[in-house]
Scaffold this active site. Structure first.
Site, PDB file in Angstrom:
ATOM      1  N   HIS A 113       0.799  -1.225   0.000  1.00  0.00           N
ATOM      2  CA  HIS A 113       0.000   0.000   0.000  1.00  0.00           C
ATOM      3  C   HIS A 113       0.836   1.283   0.000  1.00  0.00           C
ATOM      4  O   HIS A 113       0.278   2.376  -0.147  1.00  0.00           O
ATOM      5  CB  HIS A 113      -0.992  -0.014   1.169  1.00  0.00           C
ATOM      6  CG  HIS A 113      -2.335   0.553   0.825  1.00  0.00           C
ATOM      7  ND1 HIS A 113      -3.462   0.338   1.585  1.00  0.00           N
ATOM      8  CD2 HIS A 113      -2.742   1.351  -0.207  1.00  0.00           C
ATOM      9  CE1 HIS A 113      -4.495   0.979   1.025  1.00  0.00           C
ATOM     10  NE2 HIS A 113      -4.073   1.593  -0.046  1.00  0.00           N
ATOM     11  N   ASP A 136      -9.755  -0.624   3.867  1.00  0.00           N
ATOM     12  CA  ASP A 136      -8.576  -1.217   4.507  1.00  0.00           C
ATOM     13  C   ASP A 136      -8.964  -1.837   5.839  1.00  0.00           C
ATOM     14  O   ASP A 136      -9.916  -1.393   6.486  1.00  0.00           O
ATOM     15  CB  ASP A 136      -7.556  -0.086   4.765  1.00  0.00           C
ATOM     16  CG  ASP A 136      -6.123  -0.564   4.727  1.00  0.00           C
ATOM     17  OD1 ASP A 136      -5.780  -1.451   5.531  1.00  0.00           O
ATOM     18  OD2 ASP A 136      -5.344  -0.037   3.906  1.00  0.00           O
ATOM     19  N   HIS A 138      -6.685  -1.665   8.173  1.00  0.00           N
ATOM     20  CA  HIS A 138      -5.823  -0.871   9.052  1.00  0.00           C
ATOM     21  C   HIS A 138      -6.033   0.628   8.820  1.00  0.00           C
ATOM     22  O   HIS A 138      -6.611   1.035   7.815  1.00  0.00           O
ATOM     23  CB  HIS A 138      -4.355  -1.225   8.799  1.00  0.00           C
ATOM     24  CG  HIS A 138      -4.074  -2.685   8.889  1.00  0.00           C
ATOM     25  ND1 HIS A 138      -4.144  -3.516   7.793  1.00  0.00           N
ATOM     26  CD2 HIS A 138      -3.763  -3.480   9.946  1.00  0.00           C
ATOM     27  CE1 HIS A 138      -3.871  -4.756   8.174  1.00  0.00           C
ATOM     28  NE2 HIS A 138      -3.644  -4.771   9.472  1.00  0.00           N
ATOM     29  N   ASP A 140      -3.479   2.899   8.445  1.00  0.00           N
ATOM     30  CA  ASP A 140      -2.460   3.390   7.502  1.00  0.00           C
ATOM     31  C   ASP A 140      -2.081   4.843   7.763  1.00  0.00           C
ATOM     32  O   ASP A 140      -1.665   5.559   6.860  1.00  0.00           O
ATOM     33  CB  ASP A 140      -2.905   3.193   6.042  1.00  0.00           C
ATOM     34  CG  ASP A 140      -2.886   1.728   5.637  1.00  0.00           C
ATOM     35  OD1 ASP A 140      -2.523   0.874   6.462  1.00  0.00           O
ATOM     36  OD2 ASP A 140      -3.243   1.427   4.476  1.00  0.00           O
ATOM     37  N   HIS A 153       4.166   0.886   4.319  1.00  0.00           N
ATOM     38  CA  HIS A 153       2.777   0.529   3.932  1.00  0.00           C
ATOM     39  C   HIS A 153       1.779   0.804   5.056  1.00  0.00           C
ATOM     40  O   HIS A 153       0.573   0.811   4.795  1.00  0.00           O
ATOM     41  CB  HIS A 153       2.681  -0.911   3.397  1.00  0.00           C
ATOM     42  CG  HIS A 153       2.535  -1.979   4.441  1.00  0.00           C
ATOM     43  ND1 HIS A 153       1.880  -3.162   4.207  1.00  0.00           N
ATOM     44  CD2 HIS A 153       2.980  -2.044   5.713  1.00  0.00           C
ATOM     45  CE1 HIS A 153       1.917  -3.919   5.296  1.00  0.00           C
ATOM     46  NE2 HIS A 153       2.589  -3.263   6.221  1.00  0.00           N
ATOM     47  N   ASP A 242      -7.309  -1.858  -0.370  1.00  0.00           N
ATOM     48  CA  ASP A 242      -6.373  -2.824   0.211  1.00  0.00           C
ATOM     49  C   ASP A 242      -7.137  -4.130   0.376  1.00  0.00           C
ATOM     50  O   ASP A 242      -8.160  -4.174   1.070  1.00  0.00           O
ATOM     51  CB  ASP A 242      -5.880  -2.296   1.569  1.00  0.00           C
ATOM     52  CG  ASP A 242      -4.756  -3.133   2.150  1.00  0.00           C
ATOM     53  OD1 ASP A 242      -4.784  -4.366   1.967  1.00  0.00           O
ATOM     54  OD2 ASP A 242      -3.865  -2.546   2.796  1.00  0.00           O
ATOM     55  N   ASP A 244      -6.709  -6.509   2.128  1.00  0.00           N
ATOM     56  CA  ASP A 244      -6.853  -7.005   3.499  1.00  0.00           C
ATOM     57  C   ASP A 244      -8.114  -6.475   4.194  1.00  0.00           C
ATOM     58  O   ASP A 244      -8.448  -6.911   5.297  1.00  0.00           O
ATOM     59  CB  ASP A 244      -5.586  -6.796   4.328  1.00  0.00           C
ATOM     60  CG  ASP A 244      -5.325  -5.343   4.745  1.00  0.00           C
ATOM     61  OD1 ASP A 244      -6.253  -4.519   4.726  1.00  0.00           O
ATOM     62  OD2 ASP A 244      -4.168  -5.050   5.106  1.00  0.00           O
ATOM     63  N   GLU A 287      -1.748  -5.111  -2.020  1.00  0.00           N
ATOM     64  CA  GLU A 287      -1.493  -6.102  -0.945  1.00  0.00           C
ATOM     65  C   GLU A 287      -1.944  -7.514  -1.278  1.00  0.00           C
ATOM     66  O   GLU A 287      -2.058  -8.345  -0.378  1.00  0.00           O
ATOM     67  CB  GLU A 287      -2.095  -5.636   0.391  1.00  0.00           C
ATOM     68  CG  GLU A 287      -1.568  -4.303   0.906  1.00  0.00           C
ATOM     69  CD  GLU A 287      -0.162  -4.369   1.523  1.00  0.00           C
ATOM     70  OE1 GLU A 287       0.390  -5.488   1.645  1.00  0.00           O
ATOM     71  OE2 GLU A 287       0.391  -3.285   1.843  1.00  0.00           O
TER      72      GLU A 287
HETATM   73 MN   LIG Z   1      -3.436  -0.585   3.665  1.00  0.00          MN
END
Ligand SMILES: [Mn+2]
Length: 328
Positions: A113, A136, A138, A140, A153, A242, A244, A287
């Site tokens: 990312h 996402d 997360h 970030d 990332h 992302d 994830d 990712e």
């Molecule tokens: Mn990310």
């Protein structure tokens, strides 16, 4: 909404096989896996004309590159490979700026990312008013002071929000336009570092975590997200996806898995709904690490005798949804 953020259905694909923003081998293989799975053909089947498929120069940015063997902290700050990633993102930003100036849809394939600093930083040079939907697991939003790992990332939004200007990072000096809180929404979040949360709250980012999706449903969350981004009228939008964010049950091939993510339909709905606005001008897909999860027999599928990686598959499908593919 009747805006003209794109000129016809032209699209540029930029491959950004960058892995040094994190520490798991294989995420640099994402772009070639997506392309060899027929991405261009399927995008064209939706009526888009693919003008260019380019690739940034990443000879020293892959996991097994010379830089990959350098000691982690070269800058004295808790941030890994700022030189290498700053220059890679600058190359990417040039391509993204040009594609946005030409009013073509800009599709950037990562890579980790960290590349969104380039794709969005470049888009902002052409479209300072750009709205960003960041999907996402997360936040970030880490900085060298809050990051547990020093991996870039986990920091791209700190760069794009202008929070890194106070650090001596000359390789990112090309970043000129930054996001304001009304230009950014985060969706699908479920893992934020403690000090990162403090930064996010004080900057004022709008977060739609998994809890809001549980409570209101993805449809209502998207209505609220659009209300924020379009509060001053129509603006071009960029989707930074992302993989994830999607629950690991559906997308296991990624480096920082967090349970409790978007289910298959929620993942698609975000992309479909943004395509429906007519304002979407760019997308990152990042990712996907084809080396992870791929050999799990339970995840293995065969089509015409060939292995199909389910995470690559869902990534490809999300791109198609963002480009207007509909159920009915
Ligand atoms: Mn990310």
């Amino acid at each position: 909404m009747g805006q003209n953020f794109l000129k016809g259905k032209h699209l540029n694909v930029i491959q950004a096989p960058v892995a040094l923003g994190q520490n798991v081998e294989g995420v640099d293989e994402g772009p070639e896996m997506l392309l060899s799975s027929g991405l261009v053909k399927q995008v064209e089947a939706l009526g888009w004309k693919v003008d260019e498929v380019s690739e940034i120069d990443t000879h020293d940015l892959r996991w097994n590159s010379p830089a990959g063997h350098l000691p982690a902290h070269q800058s004295g700050l808790n941030i890994k490979f700022p030189e290498e990633l700053g220059h890679a993102c600058e190359d990417l930003a040039c391509l993204a700026q040009k594609s946005n100036t030409n009013k073509a849809f800009t599709l950037t394939l990562g890579g980790d990312h960290s590349i969104a600093i380039g794709s969005i930083g470049g888009a902002l040079l052409a479209r300072p008013d750009l709205g960003v939907i960041w999907v996402d697991a997360h936040g970030d939003f880490n900085t060298p002071e809050t990051s547990p790992s020093g991996n870039i990332h986990g920091m791209p939004l700190a760069f794009l929000a202008g929070l890194m200007k106070k650090y001596p990072l000359p390789s990112f000096a090309w970043l000129k336009n930054f996001l304001t809180p009304s230009q950014l929404v985060l969706i699908g979040i479920r893992s934020i570092d403690v000090e990162e949360r403090t930064i996010m709250k004080s900057w004022g980012v709008h977060v739609f975590s998994m809890t809001e999706i549980d409570r209101h449903g993805i449809g209502e969350v998207m209505e609220q997200a659009k209300k924020i981004l379009f509060q001053n009228g129509p603006r071009p939008l960029h989707l930074s996806y992302d993989i994830d964010a999607v629950d690991p049950h559906f997308a296991p091939s990624t480096g920082t898995k967090v349970r409790g993510g978007l289910n298959y339909r929620e993942a698609h709905y975000i992309a479909e709904d943004l395509a429906n606005t007519g304002a979407l001008v760019g997308m990152d897909l990042v990712e996907i690490n084809p080396r992870l999860g791929y050999l799990d027999p339970a995840q293995r599928q065969l089509r015409q005798g060939q292995d199909v990686n389910p995470t690559v598959e869902i990534g490809l499908e999300l791109v198609l949804s963002a480009l207007g593919k509909r159920i009915y």
